[in-house]
Design a protein around this motif. Structure first.
Motif, PDB file in Angstrom:
ATOM      1  N   LYS A 131       0.849  -1.187   0.000  1.00 19.44           N
ATOM      2  CA  LYS A 131       0.000   0.000   0.000  1.00 19.44           C
ATOM      3  C   LYS A 131       0.883   1.233   0.000  1.00 19.44           C
ATOM      4  CE  LYS A 131      -3.866   2.353   0.468  1.00 19.44           C
ATOM      5  NZ  LYS A 131      -4.865   2.412  -0.636  1.00 19.44           N
ATOM      6  N   LEU A 132       0.578   2.188  -0.894  1.00 14.80           N
ATOM      7  CA  LEU A 132       1.313   3.455  -0.981  1.00 14.80           C
ATOM      8  C   LEU A 132       0.344   4.565  -0.609  1.00 14.80           C
ATOM      9  CD1 LEU A 132       4.136   4.506  -1.754  1.00 14.80           C
ATOM     10  CD2 LEU A 132       3.282   4.889  -4.063  1.00 14.80           C
ATOM     11  N   TYR A 133       0.610   5.244   0.506  1.00 18.37           N
ATOM     12  CA  TYR A 133      -0.318   6.246   1.022  1.00 18.37           C
ATOM     13  C   TYR A 133      -0.060   7.645   0.428  1.00 18.37           C
ATOM     14  CZ  TYR A 133      -1.478   2.647   4.405  1.00 18.37           C
ATOM     15  OH  TYR A 133      -1.887   1.467   4.980  1.00 18.37           O
ATOM     16  N   VAL A 134       1.114   7.870  -0.115  1.00 21.03           N
ATOM     17  CA  VAL A 134       1.442   9.136  -0.781  1.00 21.03           C
ATOM     18  C   VAL A 134       1.719   8.787  -2.236  1.00 21.03           C
ATOM     19  CG1 VAL A 134       3.000  11.104  -0.871  1.00 21.03           C
ATOM     20  CG2 VAL A 134       2.417  10.077   1.330  1.00 21.03           C
ATOM     21  N   ASP A 135       0.766   9.090  -3.111  1.00 17.42           N
ATOM     22  CA  ASP A 135       0.859   8.544  -4.473  1.00 17.42           C
ATOM     23  C   ASP A 135       0.751   9.586  -5.587  1.00 17.42           C
ATOM     24  OD1 ASP A 135      -1.739   9.183  -4.007  1.00 17.42           O
ATOM     25  OD2 ASP A 135      -2.587   7.241  -4.581  1.00 17.42           O
ATOM     26  N   PHE A 136       1.028  10.879  -5.302  1.00 19.93           N
ATOM     27  CA  PHE A 136       1.058  11.852  -6.393  1.00 19.93           C
ATOM     28  C   PHE A 136       2.000  13.003  -6.035  1.00 19.93           C
ATOM     29  CE2 PHE A 136      -2.465  13.121  -3.660  1.00 19.93           C
ATOM     30  CZ  PHE A 136      -2.266  14.480  -3.492  1.00 19.93           C
ATOM     31  N   PRO A 137       2.692  13.565  -7.048  1.00 19.18           N
ATOM     32  CA  PRO A 137       3.601  14.691  -6.807  1.00 19.18           C
ATOM     33  C   PRO A 137       2.827  15.919  -6.334  1.00 19.18           C
ATOM     34  CG  PRO A 137       4.078  13.656  -8.918  1.00 19.18           C
ATOM     35  CD  PRO A 137       2.783  13.078  -8.438  1.00 19.18           C
ATOM     36  N   GLY A 138       3.464  16.707  -5.484  1.00 17.20           N
ATOM     37  CA  GLY A 138       2.832  17.905  -4.946  1.00 17.20           C
ATOM     38  C   GLY A 138       2.226  17.692  -3.579  1.00 17.20           C
ATOM     39  N   GLN A 139       2.109  16.436  -3.143  1.00 23.61           N
ATOM     40  CA  GLN A 139       1.537  16.152  -1.835  1.00 23.61           C
ATOM     41  C   GLN A 139       2.543  16.502  -0.742  1.00 23.61           C
ATOM     42  OE1 GLN A 139      -0.184  12.297  -1.733  1.00 23.61           O
ATOM     43  NE2 GLN A 139      -0.954  12.453   0.368  1.00 23.61           N
TER      44      GLN A 139
END
Length: 578
Positions: A139-147
């Protein structure tokens, strides 16, 4: 004896007087008549063509371009030099032609250099969040740039067979820690090397159970700038998962030309303004100057670090930097306004007023030095005390072109004077008096539209598209030549030859070399288009064409450089709006 001499003298005077009375009046009338005849029939009369005023001959005959009978030319301005242009006072006023007398700059002057650049992430404040053991991302909880992430935040959970075995070793060693303390300590250190905290290790030991999916926490705070793995990926020990950047500070990277390097130093003050906040200037200092020159763009990177605690500066933003410096000038170097200079892609030109009492101008080729704000240093071509045109140069150049004189598009000059070579259309490089007829306007517009597509392909560095559009231009030109006036055929033939060379080239650099001359020829055509649906901008890059400079046409005022593409996309300036 004395009386005899006196009588003889009186007789001579009486004879001369009688002769004057008899013959003097008649002689005077003949002399006046002869004088009138000489004034009425000058021996140096000039003949020209009503359709091609650049044709000027010493005797009557037929126009070498169209065959029409020549007519007497207006002698106004006939006394000027071979390549001089004389303007009327009315034309000077309408064109708002302004001049200035140039002088030397022997003292040390203050100068301002304006550089273009971009906001980039501060690499010194960028961290890589990596995996410290082999496993599969469940599971990846941080999955987009800019977060935005905070230190200690849960980033992902991994299934790690190696970690499962290590947990089992810990549980077994915990039961033997009294008898084998060294083994127990070694197992705990192994887990610490995998970046497990004391709390996590104690929780495994106290629970006595093995966790299959193990959590991965952020080791730094910042903004995710790049996602380097996805759910389900198998990753190795040390493989990056995320790239996290701290945007509290950012870099502003500027491109400085080779000729400007000597004006910059570490610690030098500068002011930075962004396109997003044009009325806000940020004080900064130069923190880095690239020690290596980019051989393709002939630029170096000049960098400053900016405070961005409010997050207003976004990576990728365009910015401008203003740097004040002191420039030592040589005794012979002079400064002229940038508005005085015309560029042809290969030459830098100015117009000099050659007569202090009459509006007579002559084109001069100059060698330019460094640019200082809105002024250029001149190395050679003009001297102190010369009076140059600083406003209305294009108007004077257009008049020179029409008369077949030396001009921007005709570096040979003297096309039509007193038995010299005739006609810019018949082999000279000058602009024709009329390239386009009313019937050819539509085809010329189609040619210009295809040229713009070819230019955009060069901006994208797409050599295959360049070849494709060059082929389309060849077809457009064939249609244009069918409705072109006879006197413009030689110019169109040159354009056809340049397109043949461009269409036959697959090398991007070679295509850009051919594009230099193609653009100069297309500018001449664009100048004669009567009904343009939108403005056409003549743009110029001083670094193109092996640092000689080159022009091109664009629908947009914003600079998109076809000679360098992404390597130096915004290098250039708008020289004229058609």
């Amino acid at each position: 004896m004395k009386k005899t001499i006196i009588y003889a003298g009186v007789a001579v005077l009486i004879g001369l007087g009688a002769g004057y009375l008899i013959f003097g009046g008649q002689t005077g009338m003949n002399t006046d008549a002869d004088h009138v005849h000489e004034e009425g029939m000058p021996t140096t009369e000039v003949w020209t063509c009503s359709m091609h005023p650049q044709i000027r001959q010493a005797e009557p005959g037929q126009c070498p371009i169209c065959g029409m009978d020549l007519i007497p030319a207006d002698t106004e301005g006939a006394d000027v030099g071979l390549n001089e242009v004389k303007m009327t006072k009315n034309a000077m006023a309408l064109a708002n032609i302004q001049t200035m007398v140039v002088g030397s700059k022997t003292e040390v002057e203050d100068g301002v250099v304006t550089l273009s650049g971009k906001i980039k992430m501060n690499e010194d404040a960028t961290a890589i969040q990596a995996s410290y053991f082999d496993g599969r991302i469940e599971k990846l909880y941080v999955d987009f740039p800019g977060q935005v992430v905070r230190k200690g935040q849960l980033l992902a959970t991994l299934y790690a067979p190696g970690l499962i075995a290590a947990q089992q070793e810990l549980i077994t060693a915990a039961s033997l820690k009294e008898t084998q303390p060294a083994l127990y300590s070694a197992v705990r250190n192994k887990l610490k090397l995998w970046k497990l905290t004391e709390e996590q290790i104690n929780a495994i030991e106290s629970s006595g159970s093995v966790r299959e999916n193990f959590p991965v926490y952020a080791t730094v705070s910042g903004t995710v700038s790049e996602k380097l793995a996805a759910e389900g990926d198998y990753i190795k020990q040390g493989q990056p998962i995320l790239k996290v950047s701290n945007l509290n500070t950012v870099w502003a990277d500027f491109d400085a030309y080779e000729s400007q390097i000597s004006r910059f130093a570490l610690g030098q003050d500068m002011k930075v303004a962004s396109t997003a906040y044009p009325n806000r200037e940020i004080p900064a200092t130069i923190s880095f100057i690239d020690p290596v020159l980019d051989s393709k763009t002939r630029t170096v990177t000049v960098r400053t670090t900016l405070n961005n605690a409010d997050g207003s500066l976004k990576p990728g933003m365009f910015v401008k930097g203003k740097i004040s410096g002191r420039i030592a000038r040589t005794e012979k170097e002079i400064m002229i306004p940038a508005t005085a200079v015309l560029w042809t892609g290969e030459r830098s030109l100015v117009y000099v007023k050659t007569d202090p009492f009459e509006p007579v101008f002559e084109m001069r080729e100059v060698t330019l030095g460094n640019r200082n704000g809105d002024f250029y240093g001149v190395v050679s071509g003009i001297g102190e005390g010369d009076e140059i045109v600083v406003n209305g140069t294009f108007t004077i150049d257009a008049a020179a072109q029409l008369q077949g004189k030396k001009s921007m598009m005709n570096d040979a000059g003297g096309t039509t004077t007193m038995g010299h070579d005739h006609g810019a259309m018949t082999g000279g490089s000058g602009k024709a008096h009329s390239l386009l007829t009313e019937a050819s306007q539509s085809e010329a517009m189609t040619l210009l539209e295809t040229y713009m597509k070819l230019k955009d392909a060069l901006v994208k560095s797409d050599s295959e598209k360049v070849k494709e559009y060059a082929g389309m231009l060849q077809k457009n030109l064939s249609a244009l030549m069918k409705v072109t006036a006879e006197d413009a055929r030689s110019f169109m033939k040159k354009l056809e030859n340049k397109l043949d060379a461009l269409a036959g080239s697959s090398d991007l650099e070679g295509q850009r070399r051919h594009f230099v001359i193609l653009s100069e020829q297309m500018i001449m055509i664009a100048m004669e288009l009567e009904d343009k649906e939108q403005p056409v901008y003549v743009q110029y890059c001083p670094m193109a064409n092996q640092d000689k400079g080159a022009q091109w046409l664009s629908w947009q005022r914003e600079i998109r450089n076809p000679y360098y593409g992404d390597a130096m996309l915004t290098c250039g300036e708008v020289r004229r709006e058609l």
